[in-house]
Scaffold this active site. Structure first.
Site, mmCIF file in Angstrom:
data_model
loop_
_atom_site.group_PDB
_atom_site.id
_atom_site.type_symbol
_atom_site.label_atom_id
_atom_site.label_comp_id
_atom_site.label_asym_id
_atom_site.label_seq_id
_atom_site.Cartn_x
_atom_site.Cartn_y
_atom_site.Cartn_z
ATOM 1 N N ARG A 142 -3.381 2.246 7.075
ATOM 2 C CA ARG A 142 -4.349 1.135 6.892
ATOM 3 C C ARG A 142 -3.915 0.021 7.828
ATOM 4 N NH1 ARG A 142 -3.732 -3.811 6.626
ATOM 5 N NH2 ARG A 142 -2.903 -4.299 4.589
ATOM 6 N N LYS A 160 4.796 -7.002 15.095
ATOM 7 C CA LYS A 160 5.571 -7.736 14.080
ATOM 8 C C LYS A 160 7.011 -7.951 14.577
ATOM 9 C CE LYS A 160 2.487 -7.584 10.545
ATOM 10 N NZ LYS A 160 2.029 -8.586 9.604
ATOM 11 N N ASP A 248 1.334 -2.078 6.298
ATOM 12 C CA ASP A 248 0.035 -1.424 6.457
ATOM 13 C C ASP A 248 0.006 0.026 5.980
ATOM 14 O OD1 ASP A 248 -0.659 -3.872 7.360
ATOM 15 O OD2 ASP A 248 -1.334 -3.252 9.344
ATOM 16 N N ASP A 271 2.449 -6.717 3.269
ATOM 17 C CA ASP A 271 1.045 -6.968 2.895
ATOM 18 C C ASP A 271 0.919 -7.447 1.455
ATOM 19 O OD1 ASP A 271 -0.280 -6.005 5.388
ATOM 20 O OD2 ASP A 271 0.960 -4.287 4.869
ATOM 21 N N ASN A 417 -8.210 -9.346 8.517
ATOM 22 C CA ASN A 417 -7.901 -9.226 9.947
ATOM 23 C C ASN A 417 -8.510 -7.954 10.513
ATOM 24 O OD1 ASN A 417 -6.221 -11.530 10.082
ATOM 25 N ND2 ASN A 417 -4.580 -10.377 9.099
HETATM 26 N N1 LIG Z 1 -3.865 -12.747 6.261
HETATM 27 C C1 LIG Z 1 -2.868 -11.902 6.117
HETATM 28 O O1 LIG Z 1 -1.700 -12.244 6.312
HETATM 29 C C2 LIG Z 1 -3.162 -10.512 5.691
HETATM 30 C C3 LIG Z 1 -4.430 -10.002 5.739
HETATM 31 N N2 LIG Z 1 -4.666 -8.725 5.342
HETATM 32 C C4 LIG Z 1 -6.013 -8.222 5.513
HETATM 33 O O2 LIG Z 1 -6.630 -8.018 4.269
HETATM 34 C C5 LIG Z 1 -7.589 -6.992 4.382
HETATM 35 C C6 LIG Z 1 -7.426 -6.056 3.203
HETATM 36 O O3 LIG Z 1 -6.158 -5.443 3.256
HETATM 37 P P1 LIG Z 1 -5.665 -4.524 2.041
HETATM 38 O O4 LIG Z 1 -5.761 -5.253 0.764
HETATM 39 O O5 LIG Z 1 -4.350 -3.970 2.376
HETATM 40 O O6 LIG Z 1 -6.780 -3.384 2.115
HETATM 41 P P2 LIG Z 1 -7.285 -2.469 0.951
HETATM 42 O O7 LIG Z 1 -8.040 -1.376 1.570
HETATM 43 O O8 LIG Z 1 -6.123 -2.158 0.070
HETATM 44 O O9 LIG Z 1 -8.277 -3.422 0.127
HETATM 45 C C7 LIG Z 1 -9.586 -3.752 0.472
HETATM 46 C C8 LIG Z 1 -10.289 -4.243 -0.784
HETATM 47 O O10 LIG Z 1 -11.566 -4.734 -0.436
HETATM 48 C C9 LIG Z 1 -12.515 -4.205 -1.358
HETATM 49 N N3 LIG Z 1 -13.823 -4.115 -0.773
HETATM 50 C C10 LIG Z 1 -14.275 -3.230 0.143
HETATM 51 N N4 LIG Z 1 -15.586 -3.420 0.356
HETATM 52 C C11 LIG Z 1 -15.966 -4.456 -0.425
HETATM 53 C C12 LIG Z 1 -17.190 -5.134 -0.657
HETATM 54 N N5 LIG Z 1 -18.321 -4.755 -0.035
HETATM 55 N N6 LIG Z 1 -17.214 -6.147 -1.541
HETATM 56 C C13 LIG Z 1 -16.100 -6.532 -2.169
HETATM 57 N N7 LIG Z 1 -14.899 -5.937 -1.992
HETATM 58 C C14 LIG Z 1 -14.847 -4.916 -1.129
HETATM 59 C C15 LIG Z 1 -11.990 -2.826 -1.717
HETATM 60 O O11 LIG Z 1 -12.549 -2.379 -2.949
HETATM 61 C C16 LIG Z 1 -10.509 -3.142 -1.825
HETATM 62 O O12 LIG Z 1 -10.234 -3.632 -3.114
HETATM 63 C C17 LIG Z 1 -7.368 -6.350 5.749
HETATM 64 O O13 LIG Z 1 -8.352 -6.818 6.642
HETATM 65 C C18 LIG Z 1 -6.037 -6.865 6.187
HETATM 66 O O14 LIG Z 1 -5.940 -7.012 7.572
HETATM 67 C C19 LIG Z 1 -3.693 -7.923 4.826
HETATM 68 C C20 LIG Z 1 -2.405 -8.380 4.766
HETATM 69 C C21 LIG Z 1 -2.037 -9.679 5.257
HETATM 70 C C1 LIG Z 2 -1.425 -9.609 8.766
HETATM 71 C C2 LIG Z 2 -1.268 -8.287 8.186
HETATM 72 O O1 LIG Z 2 -0.175 -7.901 7.824
HETATM 73 C C3 LIG Z 2 -2.430 -7.455 8.005
HETATM 74 O O2 LIG Z 2 -3.535 -7.888 8.287
HETATM 75 O O3 LIG Z 2 -2.248 -6.323 7.549
HETATM 76 MG MG LIG Z 3 -0.158 -5.862 7.414
#
Ligand SMILES: NC(=O)C1=CN([C@@H]2O[C@H](COP(=O)(O)OP(=O)(O)OC[C@H]3O[C@@H](n4cnc5c(N)ncnc54)[C@H](O)[C@@H]3O)[C@@H](O)[C@H]2O)C=CC1
Ligand SMILES: CC(=O)C(=O)O
Ligand SMILES: [Mg+2]
Length: 559
Positions: A142, A160, A248, A271, A417
């Site tokens: 992911r 990273k 990820d 994450d 992201n």
């Molecule tokens: N700003 C930061 O530092 C970070 C940002 N992220 C970002 O967060 C995002 C999600 O990452 P994860 O949680 O690991 O992914 P994930 O796949 O575990 O979670 C995605 C979530 O979004 C939900 N979802 C999907 N379609 C949807 C919709 N139409 N309406 C409402 N909810 C919906 C899914 O059901 C799931 O619960 C990614 O884009 C990732 O890049 C992740 C880690 C750090």
């Molecule tokens: C920033 C980060 O770790 C992510 O989007 O998965």
């Molecule tokens: Mg990440």
């Protein structure tokens, strides 16, 4: 050559080491007569800026990192705000998608499912076993919000790791040598990283002749568990001073492997925990401004998560401590949080839920599934809307206006992201809240002018946390990464804003101060590790806070 010895203390014993020498002047004839390193810095910057596309700039910077790492990191530190988006999100997203195409030479360590049973032999091939301190491990399943990229996910580990070196100066800690020629810096600036490329042909790459990974399905859960057990055991046996960052992994595996190893090895999941910490920090600062505007106490905030995956639930769990810090019980804190996933509001009566959603599932709603975000906002009346869903522009103008209607200063954090998956842009958030939004996004957005005032977006990205958290874990030689260490990193970040930054309305400090911020976070985390009793560097316990901070600063390699 004169060798200078400097004293240092190790486990209460004074020892001597060779002091670092300035870089040796290049030998006559091997560089042009007028070559000057400072001018060359400008030359490199101009070469970088002459490229039009982000991916071309990424490729140039990758080349520079391999050829002249001291120059690469000098540019990073001197132009952090310009370069971070090129080596990290959003450009790293394109770099990962195209990894097998833009690949020039291997960086990092690749362990695949085919290595099961002989992982130790693979790890032994790493050139500098004694120097390995930090590893960013991904299985590529992911990558950002881009899905399963298989081996192409290595780009995220590389990005990273660059930030570890730029943001917290890791190289110096790996150094056992004295020369600082660029070649030596090059050797030493390879912190340990690995990608586990087991075994899946991500969609779209199966027919790509350049794809660098295995062409087979991902293995079953039991097979992966056996692989991971062997991997973790061999990693920590081969590199006894190593800190491991999981990055990820797909949702279920992110939670599973964090729980499986967190008490056994020094490991954290970026994450879940890094994101939790960075968002708690920005939220603490935003909530104070929102409460000042509404006149309502901090304890009355209501947080709606759009996206309930590893990041969403990780952040929700960390935000519990926002409420407990205000004196609420854990149960009251839990009641202040609502989750939305792809099927709408998460609530018990909806039916069977995955394990990670159960804790925050609501039992105070029994109606039909609530899937429309506007209806959910109307029902919850949140003070904050946080997006971790990967759904581009899910925060429509109607959603933003609805948030502004119920809050004088709505907190809107579209954290997905890369940029193209962000739930909204800063420009839209400013426009549809009439400039009142308290905003942080996962990837960077440009500042906005609104009614003659410059408004600054925050970047709520775990890049503010992991360099300092990891640095502390390594310096204190922790046996595990505790929740209190993660919380300390978050509070450290929240408290690192200067008065000028607060006056500008910033929620996060400016990224060009990353070294200063990482040092401050590291100090707080070392202290938390000591309180938890997981540190194994007794020397650090005797240092005052000032001494500890200056020790941490000394440990940072400066290009
Ligand atoms: N700003 C930061 O530092 C970070 C940002 N992220 C970002 O967060 C995002 C999600 O990452 P994860 O949680 O690991 O992914 P994930 O796949 O575990 O979670 C995605 C979530 O979004 C939900 N979802 C999907 N379609 C949807 C919709 N139409 N309406 C409402 N909810 C919906 C899914 O059901 C799931 O619960 C990614 O884009 C990732 O890049 C992740 C880690 C750090
Ligand atoms: C920033 C980060 O770790 C992510 O989007 O998965
Ligand atoms: Mg990440």
């Amino acid at each position: 050559m004169t060798i200078v010895l400097t004293p240092y203390w190790s486990n209460g014993v004074q020892k001597l080491r060779v002091a670092p020498q300035p870089p040796a002047a290049p030998k006559r004839g091997l560089v042009p007569a007028a070559f000057d390193r400072d001018v060359h810095t400008e030359r490199c910057l101009l070469q970088l800026r002459s490229k039009d596309k982000g991916i071309e700039k990424y490729i140039y910077l990758s080349y520079l990192k391999n050829e002249d790492p001291a120059m690469f990191y000098k540019l990073c530190l001197e132009h952090m705000a310009e370069i971070t988006p090129l080596i990290y999100t959003p450009t790293v997203g394109d770099a990962c998608v195209n990894f097998s195409h833009i690949f020039r030479r291997p960086e990092g360590l690749y362990v695949s499912i085919k290595d099961k049973g002989k992982i130790r032999d693979v790890l032994q091939n790493w050139p500098k076993i004694d120097e390995a301190r930090i590893s960013v491990v991904t299985d590529g399943s992911r990558i950002l919000g881009l899905g399963d990229l298989g081996v192409n996910g290595m780009g995220i580990s590389i990005g990273k790791l660059s930030l570890y070196v730029a943001g917290a100066g890791y190289v110096a800690m790996c150094s056992s040598r004295t020369e600082l020629t660029t070649t030596e810096a090059s050797d030493r600036s390879l912190p340990f990283l690995s990608a586990l490329t087991w075994a899946r042909t991500p969609r779209g790459t199966s027919t790509d002749p350049l794809y660098l990974g295995l062409r087979q399905k991902r293995v079953s859960d039991p097979e992966m568990e056996a692989f991971m057990d062997e991997f973790m055991q061999e990693m920590t046996a081969t590199f006894p001073k190593l800190m491991i960052q999981f990055e990820d992994f797909s949702t279920d595996n992110a939670f599973k492997y964090l729980e499986r190893y967190r008490k056994q090895y020094p490991v954290f999941n970026d994450d879940i925990q890094g994101t939790g910490a960075v968002v708690l920090s920005g939220f603490l600062n935003a909530a104070k401004l929102a409460s000042a505007a509404s006149g309502k106490p901090l304890s009355t905030h209501r947080i709606l998560f759009f996206g309930a995956g590893s990041a969403g639930v990780g952040v929700a769990s960390q935000l519990m401590s926002f409420f407990t810090l205000q004196g609420l019980t854990k149960e009251e804190a839990r009641r202040s949080i609502w989750l939305v996933d792809s099927q709408g509001l998460v609530y018990d009566a909806r039916g069977r839920l995955p394990e990670h959603k159960k804790y925050f599932s609501r039992n105070d709603y029994q109606g039909p599934p609530m899937t429309n975000l506007l209806d959910i906002i109307d029902y919850v009346r949140p003070t904050a809307l946080l997006g971790l869903s990967t759904i581009t522009n899910a925060f429509t103008s109607d959603v933003l206006e609805a948030m502004a209607l119920i809050n004088p200063r709505p907190i809107i954090f579209p954290l997905s992201n890369p940029v193209k998956l962000s739930e909204c842009s800063f420009a839209d958030a400013v426009e549809h809240t009439r400039g009142q939004v308290l905003f942080a996004s996962g990837s960077p957005f440009p500042e906005q002018e609104y009614q003659g005032k410059t408004l600054y977006p925050g970047q709520g990205n775990n890049m503010y946390i992991f360099p300092g958290l990891g640095l502390a874990a390594i310096l204190a030689r922790v046996s595990q990464v505790t929740d209190t260490m993660v919380e300390a990193s978050s509070l450290g970040l929240a408290n690192s804003l200067t008065d000028e930054e607060r006056a500008l309305g910033l929620l996060y400090p400016q990224v060009n101060r990353i070294r200063e911020i990482s040092a401050f976070i590291a100090k707080e985390v070392v202290r938390a590790a000591q309180k938890s009793g997981v540190d194994r560097s007794p020397d650090l316990r005797n240092k005052s806070d000032d001494e500890l901070l200056s020790f941490i600063n000394q440990k940072m390699w400066k290009p």
